[in-house]
Write a protein that holds these residues in place. Sequence first.
Motif, mmCIF file in Angstrom:
data_model
loop_
_atom_site.group_PDB
_atom_site.id
_atom_site.type_symbol
_atom_site.label_atom_id
_atom_site.label_comp_id
_atom_site.label_asym_id
_atom_site.label_seq_id
_atom_site.Cartn_x
_atom_site.Cartn_y
_atom_site.Cartn_z
ATOM 1 N N ARG A 121 0.834 -1.207 0.000
ATOM 2 C CA ARG A 121 0.000 0.000 0.000
ATOM 3 C C ARG A 121 0.862 1.249 0.000
ATOM 4 O O ARG A 121 0.517 2.247 -0.632
ATOM 5 C CB ARG A 121 -0.947 -0.014 1.201
ATOM 6 N N ALA A 122 1.981 1.201 0.726
ATOM 7 C CA ALA A 122 2.878 2.366 0.735
ATOM 8 C C ALA A 122 3.448 2.600 -0.667
ATOM 9 O O ALA A 122 3.526 3.737 -1.136
ATOM 10 C CB ALA A 122 4.006 2.161 1.742
ATOM 11 N N TRP A 123 3.813 1.512 -1.349
ATOM 12 C CA TRP A 123 4.312 1.662 -2.723
ATOM 13 C C TRP A 123 3.266 2.324 -3.607
ATOM 14 O O TRP A 123 3.552 3.263 -4.345
ATOM 15 C CB TRP A 123 4.683 0.289 -3.307
ATOM 16 N N MET A 124 2.035 1.818 -3.515
ATOM 17 C CA MET A 124 0.985 2.351 -4.387
ATOM 18 C C MET A 124 0.643 3.793 -4.022
ATOM 19 O O MET A 124 0.327 4.601 -4.888
ATOM 20 C CB MET A 124 -0.252 1.465 -4.317
ATOM 21 N N ALA A 125 0.731 4.105 -2.733
ATOM 22 C CA ALA A 125 0.447 5.474 -2.302
ATOM 23 C C ALA A 125 1.473 6.431 -2.904
ATOM 24 O O ALA A 125 1.127 7.509 -3.411
ATOM 25 C CB ALA A 125 0.459 5.568 -0.776
#
Lengths: 358, 301
Positions: free
Chosen positions: A210-214
Amino acid sequence: MLYREAGQFKTSYAADQAIFPIPQDRYMLAGILAIAFGVVPFVLNDYWVNAILLPFLIYALAAIGLNILTGYCGQVSLGTGAFLAVGAYSSYKLMTGFPEMNMLVVFALAGLITAAVGLLFGLPSLRIKGFYLAVATLAAQFFIIWLFYKVPWFFNYNATGQITVPPRDLFGFRLTGPEAVPAVRYLVTLSIVAVLALAAKNMARGHVGRAWMAIRDMDIAAELIGIRPLRTKLLAFAVSSFYIGVAGAMMFAIYLGAAESGETFGIQQSFDVLFMIIIGGLGTVLGGFLGAAFLVLLPIGLEAVLVEGLGLSTNFAEHVKLILLGSLIIFFLIVEPHGLARLWQITKEKLRLWPFPH
Amino acid sequence: MNAEVTTAEAPAAAAAVADAPENDTAPAEERAAGHGAGAAPAPAPKETLLAVEDVSLAFGGVKALQNVSFDIAKGEIRAIIGPNGAGKTSMLNVINGFYHPQEGRIAFKGQLRRRMRPHFAAAQGIARTFQNVALFRGMTTLDNIMTGRALKMRRGILWQALHWGPARREELEHREFVEHVIDFLEIEHIRKTPVGRLPYGLQKRVELGRALAMEPDLLLLDEPMAGMNLEEKEDMSRFIIDVNEQFGTTIALIEHDMGVVMDLSDRVVVLDHGEKIADGTPEEVQADRRVIDAYLGVPND
Ligand SMILES: Nc1ncnc2c1ncn2[C@@H]1O[C@H](COP(=O)(O)OP(=O)(O)O)[C@@H](O)[C@H]1O
Ligand SMILES: [Mg+2]
């Protein structure tokens, strides 16, 4: 209804979090794995292993790696060829320097070395984005390939400048070199790819993913909720390079058996793997497999139809391939950025409602 | 994008800001009267959560903020109003470390703050929504709100790759919290919808959800009701009041609709051309000559 999602109530968040919440998907995956592990090893031959199975699996792994960086984290890289080379040359140095080393350890270490190199070349990503980052990774591509060509230590000072895999066993079976057993090569590759694909899927659905996608979707907003851009991007570079490094090591040691920096790992490799994730689907693990299957099978299929079927020249088939690839990439970039994986998902949604479409 | 600055940091100033003078308004009572909560207001002793002192911020020749000072008391809803371009958004950007003021001091929870990155403000307990929705468009509602838990999820990459044992427990634990947020905001039905497909009003609600998932001490809301219809505004107002009352979250709110401001806020700061022109209860501010001239008199977007 063949396939349904509606009406299947998840009894807990745990069930809802599962990788494949829909039973049909689980059955299908179990079926594919059962065939891949239980049937294919007994029916395969040399041609299948060399022309289809190994390139498909190894490119799928490289594509999953690039997808972590580009599809999930939004950082474009044209350095895939070089990172494959780092994996390949690392495994060569490890195998020749430590002949007793277990091959699984060789692959893991080759991945870790590539991760470290990827980390280094990921540093500029704090400051530069998009096109400029792509150019920086392109520079890395040429620099690393040049290094492997210029510094003889990397190829153990041999006269040809090539690296050739020494014969090695795994658990008593010949895995590398001319006497390697096709079924062993296939099964080892399949196992490593399956495990790493599962790990990628797990990372993608957890807080790291999720951090990557954020960061990919809106880096400023991500930072304001406490996600550290540099750390997150570097992690993506490292994990992505690990995957590509392992793929490079297997490409050299199991699939090709020999390699020569620019010849084997040139910029064309970078583009091919990038095309795989664009066509297969950005930001999905499935996309890596679909894209790799497509790019590995396309030339074989065209050759079969155009050259053997219609008697046209090989050259012509090659041109058709390029035209087809180019149009498909434009199509997917403009119309369906989530690639074949998304088309597959849409098909499933249609099936779910069939035969009562609303 | 902004000039190098060094925030003046005299030790004496730190003490001064920390002991910011007591304000003579009573937030709890005002609000109870404002939206008619009916409950007996507790005359809570007011503790300053955030103190802004003499903050000036310029972009080249544009003076976005000039010597602005105000404070936000713990537990209150503080509105920031003013015409377009007054510097309201810039003020929020300064508070959460996105802009660095050339002059002035900011103390949060009594601590004078140094120049910092926004993720540090997040770690200190400041959450925020944006004037233009800033959601992660490629992700679902659930995943967007889950990102709000980023700072609280600690299991490293290897546990993530396994997604088993502690990593799985952690994921489920936070999922449960996020489900409460989803229930609270009444967005269960769009849990699995990619936010890019949602109508604007719902996107704003999801963005509030993401901020709430951070369990912030201070919540900064930049025009949370802009572009909403009446019903959506009422819903959003209710959520803001509920957040403030149920979780005790302190809120700084930028809003143009004076009716909403009157209903929701305990105290109001009015900015105009980067300067503070009034500060007080909604009634006081509304009656202020300068405010009427600068803002209320002229129709606003
Ligand atoms: N990043 C920036 N660069 C240059 N000027 C800016 C920037 N952010 C804000 N400003 C200027 O600062 C002034 C205040 O803007 P803003 O804080 O957005 O006002 P408000 O939110 O009250 O409408 C405006 O004149 C605006 O153009
Ligand atoms: Mg604004």
